[in-house]
Design an enzyme around this catalytic site. Sequence first.
Site, PDB file in Angstrom:
ATOM      1  N   CYS A   1     -37.485  47.967 -24.151  1.00 19.26           N
ATOM      2  CA  CYS A   1     -36.911  47.552 -22.875  1.00 19.26           C
ATOM      3  C   CYS A   1     -36.155  48.671 -22.179  1.00 19.26           C
ATOM      4  O   CYS A   1     -35.863  48.590 -20.988  1.00 19.26           O
ATOM      5  CB  CYS A   1     -35.988  46.364 -23.070  1.00 19.26           C
ATOM      6  SG  CYS A   1     -36.911  44.882 -23.447  1.00 19.26           S
ATOM      7  N   LYS A  58     -37.735  51.835 -18.799  1.00 18.13           N
ATOM      8  CA  LYS A  58     -38.110  51.372 -17.464  1.00 18.13           C
ATOM      9  C   LYS A  58     -37.181  51.990 -16.440  1.00 18.13           C
ATOM     10  O   LYS A  58     -36.148  52.551 -16.790  1.00 18.13           O
ATOM     11  CB  LYS A  58     -38.080  49.847 -17.391  1.00 18.13           C
ATOM     12  CG  LYS A  58     -36.708  49.235 -17.660  1.00 18.13           C
ATOM     13  CD  LYS A  58     -36.800  47.723 -17.524  1.00 18.13           C
ATOM     14  CE  LYS A  58     -35.416  47.082 -17.507  1.00 18.13           C
ATOM     15  NZ  LYS A  58     -35.488  45.632 -17.325  1.00 18.13           N
ATOM     16  N   GLY A  74     -42.012  42.042 -10.185  1.00 15.59           N
ATOM     17  CA  GLY A  74     -42.738  43.132 -10.812  1.00 15.59           C
ATOM     18  C   GLY A  74     -41.983  43.696 -11.992  1.00 15.59           C
ATOM     19  O   GLY A  74     -40.913  43.215 -12.360  1.00 15.59           O
TER      20      GLY A  74
END
Lengths: 399, 342
Positions: B6, B9, B129
Site C-alpha cells: 500500500c 502509490k 481510481g
Amino acid sequence: LVLVGGGHAHVAVLKSFGMKPMTGVRITLISDRPVTPYSGMLPGLIAGHYPPAAAHIELRPLCHFAQARFFRSTLTGLDLEQRLARCDNRPPVSFDLVSIDTGSTPATAGVPGADQHALAIKPVHRFMERWEQITEAAADRREGPLRIVVVGGGAGGVELILSVRQRLVHKEPGPVPRHPRTPDVEFHLISDAPVLLPTHNRRVQAIFTRIFRERAIHAHLGQRAVTVEADAVHCDSGRSVPYDALIWVTTAAAPPWIAESGLATDAAGFLLVNDCLRSCSHPFVLAAGDVAAVRNHPRPKSGVFAVRQGPPLALNLRRLLGGREPRPFTPQRQALSLISTGDQRAVASRGPLALEGAWLWRVKDWIDRRWMRQYRELPEMHPSGFFAQANSLASTHAP
Amino acid sequence: MRCGGCGAKAGGLMLRRILGQLRWVEREDVLIGLGAPDDAAVTLPPPGAAVVHTVDFFRAFIDDPYLFGRIGANHCLGDIYAMGAEPQIAMALAVIPFGPERRVEQDLTQLMLGATQTLAEAGAALAGGHTAEGAELGFGLSVTGLADPGRLLRKSGMQPGDHLILTKPLGTGALFAADMRRKARGAWIEAALESMLRSNAAAAACLRRHHATACTDVTGFGLLGHLGEMLKASSTDAELDLDRIPALEGALETIHQGILSSLHPQNLELAAALTHSGDGFHGDLVALLLDPQTAGGLLASVPSPHSERCLSELRQAGGPQAELIGKVRPLGGDSPRVHWTS
C-alpha cells in the site's frame, strides 16, 4: 529540458544528447510538425532536384535516438513565472530550462491583403502543398500566360524564383538553354531594394541580373509592395503587377508570443539573447536560429547561421544542466553563400568573392547531403530508457 | 529499498493537486463520485437498464503521457460501444514509473488530463481510481456502461449472408513497433494517432441504426483473432476480401520490412486454427490481419440490404477508411473457418 521547434540548431542538440546522454535530464521536443525541412535543400526541392524525403529530417526517430519525448504541438506562449510552455493542443509542459528554435515566417502583416492572398515560403510544408497545386495549374493552363510573382529580392527570393521557373518551364532538371521560349509562364520579382541581392557584392548582383535577363524574369526593383488584391500587387510607385500565384519571401517577422511572454526582444520582436544564446531577460530561456537575435552579433536570418549555432547551443545547454557557466560564442562575420540558380549550377558569394559554375552546385549538394546524413543515419546505441522495455504494444484483452 | 504494497502509490497531497486540475462530467446517476470522494463510488442505474462492465490496462506505447491517456481511455471505451452500450462511469488505474516526485506528478497530471478529456467527450464520469508505482508507465480503465438489454450487440448474432464491416484501418501494432525502431515516418505515426484518437461512439450508433447483427472491437488479437471469436460464437464461417482490407498509411511498408508487434506470433497461432493448411498464410496483407490494434475500430456484421447505406454513413461520420471487407458464410465444417478472396 524542453526544446521548442525542430529547427537546424535543435536537431544538432538532439543528436548531441543522443551521442552523449546526460543522466537525470529529461528532454522533450515540442514541434508542430513530425518532420523538419532543411533550408539549404529547399531550392532543390522546389526545382524538383530532390524528392521531399531527401530534404526533410524525421524528428521522431531523432528524438528516440536522443531518448527525448516528442510532443506534436504548436507553442502558443511561455509562462515564465511557472516555467510552463503553453501549447495549442495539450496541457502546458513544464520545464527547468527551455530552448526556442521555431524559425520565422515572412512579414506579410504590414501589407494589407498579403496575409490573405500571398503564399509565404514558410512554413515550408504549407508552401509545398500549395506549390504542388501551382505546378498542376501550370500544366493545365490553356488561356494566356500563368503569371508568377515573387515579392522579395534577397537570396531567398532570387533562389526561389529561379527554382520555380526551373520546375515550371523545364520539367526535367538540367541546364537551361540560353534563350528559352517561355510561352506559358511569366515571372516577376518585386523588391524594394534598387538591386538584386542587396547584401551581396556587385559581381554577384551582376551575375544574377544577367541570369534574370537570359531567363526573361522581370525584376521590379526599388518597388515596395504596399497592398495586395486577389489578382494584383500594388507598389508604392503606383505600379501594379498582376499575378496568378503570389509568393512572399521578404524579411522575417517575429511571432507575437515572444513579446507577450515578457521576454526581452530586439526592435523587430525577435528573442534577444546574449553571446551564450541565453535570453537577456530570462536566463533559463535559450534561443537559436531565426527566432533569436544575438544582441552583440546581429546576423541575417539564414539557415547558415542557425546550423552554426547548433554545437554551441548544445554545449551551453549541457553546461547549464550540469550547473556550470555557459560559454560565449561569436558567430563568424561572413558566411560563404552558395546561391543556386535553379539549373543545378550555383554562385558562390563571400565578401568580394563571386564565382559561378556547375561545380559549385555539386559542392553545395555535397555539403547539404553531408549535413542531412548526420540526422538521417543515426548509429545504433545501447537501448535504455523509455523504449528499452516497451516491446509489447497491445494489452492482453479480456471482455 | 522502496515500499511495495500500500505504500507504493502516489502521495495524497499530490493526488489532491492533480485532481484539482481535472474536469469530469457530472451525472445524475452517479450518487457518489470524485466530487465528494468516499471509500467507493456509488451509482444508481436507471430502472430496466442493463449494466455493462469492462476493464483494460496496458503499458505506454508512446512517450507522451497526455496522448497516452487520451488513446488509452478511448481504447477502454471501445468494449462498451462494441456491446451497443453508452459509457456511464470509469475508474482509473495508473502505474507511474519511479522517479522524482515532480516528474511523477507531471506525468500523472498529463495522463489524467488526457484520459478525462476523452471520458468527458464520451459523456462518462471519472468516479475514482488508484495509482501504483512501477517500472514503467501503465494505464487502464474499468468502465461501466448502460444499455437497453434488448439491444445489446453481441459477438454471436452473425447470420450467413451478412456483410462484414470494419470501421477503422489496421496497422497500429506494426507502426508503433517501427516507431520504436526509428523506422516509421512521422506522417504515418500522425495518421495512426489520429485514427486511435477517433471515438467508436458514432460508428457504433450507425451500426445499430443499420441493424448490425453482431459487433466487436478490434484490439489485441488482431482482426483475425476477433473475427474468430465472432465466428465461434455465431457458428459461422467468413469470407474476407483481401483487396478491401483498409490499412493505415505505412503499415504495409512496415510489415514488408519485417517489423511486427511482439504480440504478433501469438496471434498467428490463434488465427492458424481458423484456416486449413493449404489456404496459406502468405502475403503481407495477412500479417496485417493479425496485427494487434490499440484503440482499433469496430468489426460488425450487417444484413446485406443495409450494408451500403451503413458504409456510406460510417464514412461520413468520421471514419473515412471504413470498409466492407467480406461476408458471413454458413458453417462448412466442424469448426469455423475463414476463407480468402482477392
